[in-house]
Design a protein around this motif. Structure first.
Motif, PDB file in Angstrom:
ATOM      1  N   ASP A  66       0.820  -1.209   0.000  1.00  0.00           N
ATOM      2  CA  ASP A  66       0.000   0.000   0.000  1.00  0.00           C
ATOM      3  C   ASP A  66       0.853   1.257   0.000  1.00  0.00           C
ATOM      4  O   ASP A  66       0.411   2.303  -0.473  1.00  0.00           O
ATOM      5  N   ASP A  67       2.081   1.161   0.523  1.00  0.00           N
ATOM      6  CA  ASP A  67       2.978   2.309   0.528  1.00  0.00           C
ATOM      7  C   ASP A  67       3.318   2.741  -0.893  1.00  0.00           C
ATOM      8  O   ASP A  67       3.328   3.936  -1.209  1.00  0.00           O
ATOM      9  N   VAL A  68       3.565   1.781  -1.757  1.00  0.00           N
ATOM     10  CA  VAL A  68       3.875   2.097  -3.154  1.00  0.00           C
ATOM     11  C   VAL A  68       2.626   2.630  -3.850  1.00  0.00           C
ATOM     12  O   VAL A  68       2.688   3.621  -4.588  1.00  0.00           O
ATOM     13  N   LEU A  69       1.490   2.000  -3.587  1.00  0.00           N
ATOM     14  CA  LEU A  69       0.239   2.454  -4.200  1.00  0.00           C
ATOM     15  C   LEU A  69      -0.108   3.877  -3.771  1.00  0.00           C
ATOM     16  O   LEU A  69      -0.618   4.662  -4.566  1.00  0.00           O
ATOM     17  N   ALA A  70       0.194   4.220  -2.511  1.00  0.00           N
ATOM     18  CA  ALA A  70      -0.080   5.571  -2.016  1.00  0.00           C
ATOM     19  C   ALA A  70       0.806   6.610  -2.713  1.00  0.00           C
ATOM     20  O   ALA A  70       0.436   7.783  -2.785  1.00  0.00           O
ATOM     21  N   ALA A  71       1.934   6.192  -3.219  1.00  0.00           N
ATOM     22  CA  ALA A  71       2.855   7.112  -3.895  1.00  0.00           C
ATOM     23  C   ALA A  71       2.609   7.194  -5.399  1.00  0.00           C
ATOM     24  O   ALA A  71       3.340   7.873  -6.124  1.00  0.00           O
ATOM     25  N   LEU A  72       1.562   6.535  -5.881  1.00  0.00           N
ATOM     26  CA  LEU A  72       1.299   6.453  -7.311  1.00  0.00           C
ATOM     27  C   LEU A  72       1.158   7.824  -7.975  1.00  0.00           C
ATOM     28  O   LEU A  72       1.706   8.055  -9.047  1.00  0.00           O
TER      29      LEU A  72
END
Length: 165
Positions: free
Chosen positions: A111-117
């Motif tokens: 989710d950390d990567v998805l939040a940085a999308l």
């Protein structure tokens, strides 16, 4: 299926093979021996051809890319495109590949990567502007991709070193 074959310029036998292999979703049954195919089938066939012929991917990799994209991931790509004013080409090879990647990231709990999308999309927009401005003199995307990947690695090293100091 004949009309789909004609429009997409893909032989009927190939379409049947893609359906059997799960690469192309089946059409909507209208009679026991007849199915209706729509725009999404045409787009999917074009993506499959692009991945095979232009991308040079083996059929197994094409199947993985086109079957990995979940409805959630496809909606996320559409929303991202809308927020960042990317041209919408639902079902295009890049959008399917991105949807497959997003689905995998979600499966992995990243989710950390998805939040940085959105941050990634904004950065890539700037890179794209530079690429397009240089396209008249240097359309070599293979070297550009290698350059960007290497610059990213160097930047990650620098940021990591600075944070650990």
């Amino acid at each position: 299926m004949a009309e789909l074959s004609r429009i997409a310029e893909v032989p009927i036998a190939t379409i049947k093979f893609y359906v059997r292999e799960g690469i192309l979703p089946p059409g909507e049954r209208v009679k026991p021996n007849q199915a209706r195919y729509g725009e999404r089938h045409i787009r999917r066939l074009k993506v499959i051809r692009a991945l095979l012929e232009v991308g040079g991917l083996p059929l197994a990799a094409v199947k993985e890319v086109v079957s990995s994209a979940t409805p959630w991931a496809e909606r996320t790509v559409e929303d991202l495109a809308e927020r960042h004013v990317f041209p919408a080409k639902p079902g295009s090879a890049p959008e399917l590949a991105l949807a497959a990647i997003l689905a995998r990231l979600r499966e992995l709990g990243r989710d950390d990567v998805l939040a940085a999308l959105d941050d990634y999309a904004a950065a890539m927009r700037r890179v794209a502007e530079i690429d397009v401005s240089l396209a008249h003199s240097s359309p070599d995307t293979v070297l550009s991709d290698a350059l960007l990947s290497t610059l990213r690695k160097l930047a990650v090293q620098q940021v990591s070193a600075r944070r650990s100091a």
